[in-house]
Enzyme design. Sequence first.
Site, short mmCIF file in Angstrom:
data_model
loop_
_atom_site.label_atom_id
_atom_site.label_comp_id
_atom_site.label_asym_id
_atom_site.label_seq_id
_atom_site.Cartn_x
_atom_site.Cartn_y
_atom_site.Cartn_z
N LYS A 10 -0.77 -12.23 3.98
CA LYS A 10 -0.05 -12.03 2.71
C LYS A 10 1.14 -13.00 2.59
O LYS A 10 1.51 -13.66 3.58
CB LYS A 10 0.41 -10.58 2.61
CG LYS A 10 -0.74 -9.56 2.54
CD LYS A 10 -0.20 -8.17 2.24
CE LYS A 10 -1.32 -7.15 2.22
NZ LYS A 10 -0.83 -5.81 1.79
N TYR A 50 -7.54 -5.61 -6.03
CA TYR A 50 -6.98 -4.30 -5.68
C TYR A 50 -7.36 -3.21 -6.70
O TYR A 50 -6.63 -2.22 -6.82
CB TYR A 50 -5.46 -4.41 -5.58
CG TYR A 50 -4.94 -4.95 -4.26
CD1 TYR A 50 -5.34 -4.40 -3.04
CD2 TYR A 50 -4.01 -5.99 -4.23
CE1 TYR A 50 -4.85 -4.87 -1.83
CE2 TYR A 50 -3.51 -6.47 -3.01
CZ TYR A 50 -3.93 -5.90 -1.82
OH TYR A 50 -3.43 -6.35 -0.62
N PHE A 58 2.00 2.63 -6.93
CA PHE A 58 2.49 1.36 -6.38
C PHE A 58 1.68 0.15 -6.84
O PHE A 58 1.89 -0.96 -6.35
CB PHE A 58 2.54 1.42 -4.84
CG PHE A 58 1.22 1.78 -4.18
CD1 PHE A 58 0.25 0.82 -3.94
CD2 PHE A 58 0.97 3.08 -3.77
CE1 PHE A 58 -0.95 1.14 -3.33
CE2 PHE A 58 -0.23 3.42 -3.16
CZ PHE A 58 -1.19 2.44 -2.93
N ARG A 86 -9.53 -3.82 11.67
CA ARG A 86 -8.59 -2.79 11.20
C ARG A 86 -7.70 -2.31 12.36
O ARG A 86 -6.51 -2.06 12.18
CB ARG A 86 -9.34 -1.61 10.59
CG ARG A 86 -10.17 -1.96 9.38
CD ARG A 86 -9.40 -2.07 8.11
NE ARG A 86 -8.87 -0.79 7.68
CZ ARG A 86 -8.15 -0.63 6.57
NH1 ARG A 86 -7.86 -1.67 5.79
NH2 ARG A 86 -7.72 0.55 6.23
N THR A 92 -1.14 1.01 7.64
CA THR A 92 -0.63 0.37 6.42
C THR A 92 0.89 0.24 6.40
O THR A 92 1.43 -0.81 6.05
CB THR A 92 -1.07 1.20 5.18
OG1 THR A 92 -2.49 1.28 5.19
CG2 THR A 92 -0.60 0.56 3.89
N ARG A 103 0.70 -5.63 12.36
CA ARG A 103 1.80 -5.03 11.60
C ARG A 103 2.84 -4.41 12.53
O ARG A 103 4.04 -4.48 12.27
CB ARG A 103 1.23 -3.97 10.64
CG ARG A 103 0.47 -4.58 9.48
CD ARG A 103 -0.26 -3.53 8.69
NE ARG A 103 -0.94 -4.06 7.51
CZ ARG A 103 -1.92 -3.43 6.88
NH1 ARG A 103 -2.35 -2.26 7.32
NH2 ARG A 103 -2.48 -3.98 5.83
N ASN A 113 3.41 -6.04 4.28
CA ASN A 113 2.87 -5.61 5.58
C ASN A 113 1.99 -6.70 6.21
O ASN A 113 1.06 -6.40 6.96
CB ASN A 113 2.15 -4.25 5.47
CG ASN A 113 0.96 -4.30 4.54
OD1 ASN A 113 0.69 -5.32 3.92
ND2 ASN A 113 0.24 -3.20 4.43
P1 CMP Z 1 -3.40 -3.35 1.93
O1 CMP Z 1 -4.10 -3.16 3.22
O2 CMP Z 1 -3.34 -4.73 1.38
O3 CMP Z 1 -4.06 -2.38 0.81
C1 CMP Z 1 -3.34 -1.86 -0.27
C2 CMP Z 1 -1.88 -2.15 -0.19
O4 CMP Z 1 -1.03 -1.39 -1.02
C3 CMP Z 1 -1.38 -1.88 1.20
O5 CMP Z 1 -1.90 -2.82 2.10
C4 CMP Z 1 0.14 -1.95 0.97
O6 CMP Z 1 0.65 -3.25 1.17
C5 CMP Z 1 0.29 -1.62 -0.52
N1 CMP Z 1 1.17 -0.48 -0.77
C6 CMP Z 1 2.31 -0.55 -1.47
N2 CMP Z 1 2.90 0.64 -1.52
C7 CMP Z 1 2.12 1.52 -0.86
C8 CMP Z 1 2.19 2.91 -0.56
N3 CMP Z 1 3.19 3.66 -0.98
N4 CMP Z 1 1.19 3.45 0.17
C9 CMP Z 1 0.14 2.69 0.61
N5 CMP Z 1 0.02 1.36 0.33
C10 CMP Z 1 1.00 0.78 -0.38
#
Ligand code: CMP
Length: 133
Positions: A10, A50, A58, A86, A92, A103, A113
């Site tokens: 990212k 997404y 979010f 993963r 996350t 992470r 992240n």
């Molecule tokens: P990613 O694995 O790219 O998939 C969805 C993304 O949403 C996640 O990583 C986070 O970077 C983002 N995100 C932002 N806010 C939240 C939240 N409150 N809970 C979960 N994911 C979030």
Amino acid sequence: MTEQTLFIVKPDGVERKLVGEIISRFEEKGFNILKLKMFTFTKQMAEEFYSVHQSKPFFGELVSFITSGRVVAAIIEGDNAIAATRLMVGLTKSFEAAPGTIRGDFGLGISDNIIHASDSKESFEKEVAVVFK
Ligand code: CMP
């Protein structure tokens, strides 16, 4: 079972010059890199990428962050690639991610992240269609 998956370093990971470190981890683990691409998400691409999160509170922040700078996408191949990747990426919320994960070792953020990885074969196929079309 040989599988393919996709990860995306990212904008925070690119900005912090973690691309080499992250690619190295996947190479050292034994994956083959099949495709690599540096680019910047457009808003339209990000919303499509997404789309499963469209109804989440979010979503706006997510699209805004992923479009904020260059990213590096990789398609990699290896045994159980989706699950293994993963595990290497970690939870996350980076502040909850275990040390030893990407992470867990490099950040504390949620939107920021560092890396995204496909969570299923269906996600992989959909995400590849957006990123490598
Ligand atoms: P990613 O694995 O790219 O998939 C969805 C993304 O949403 C996640 O990583 C986070 O970077 C983002 N995100 C932002 N806010 C939240 C939240 N409150 N809970 C979960 N994911 C979030």
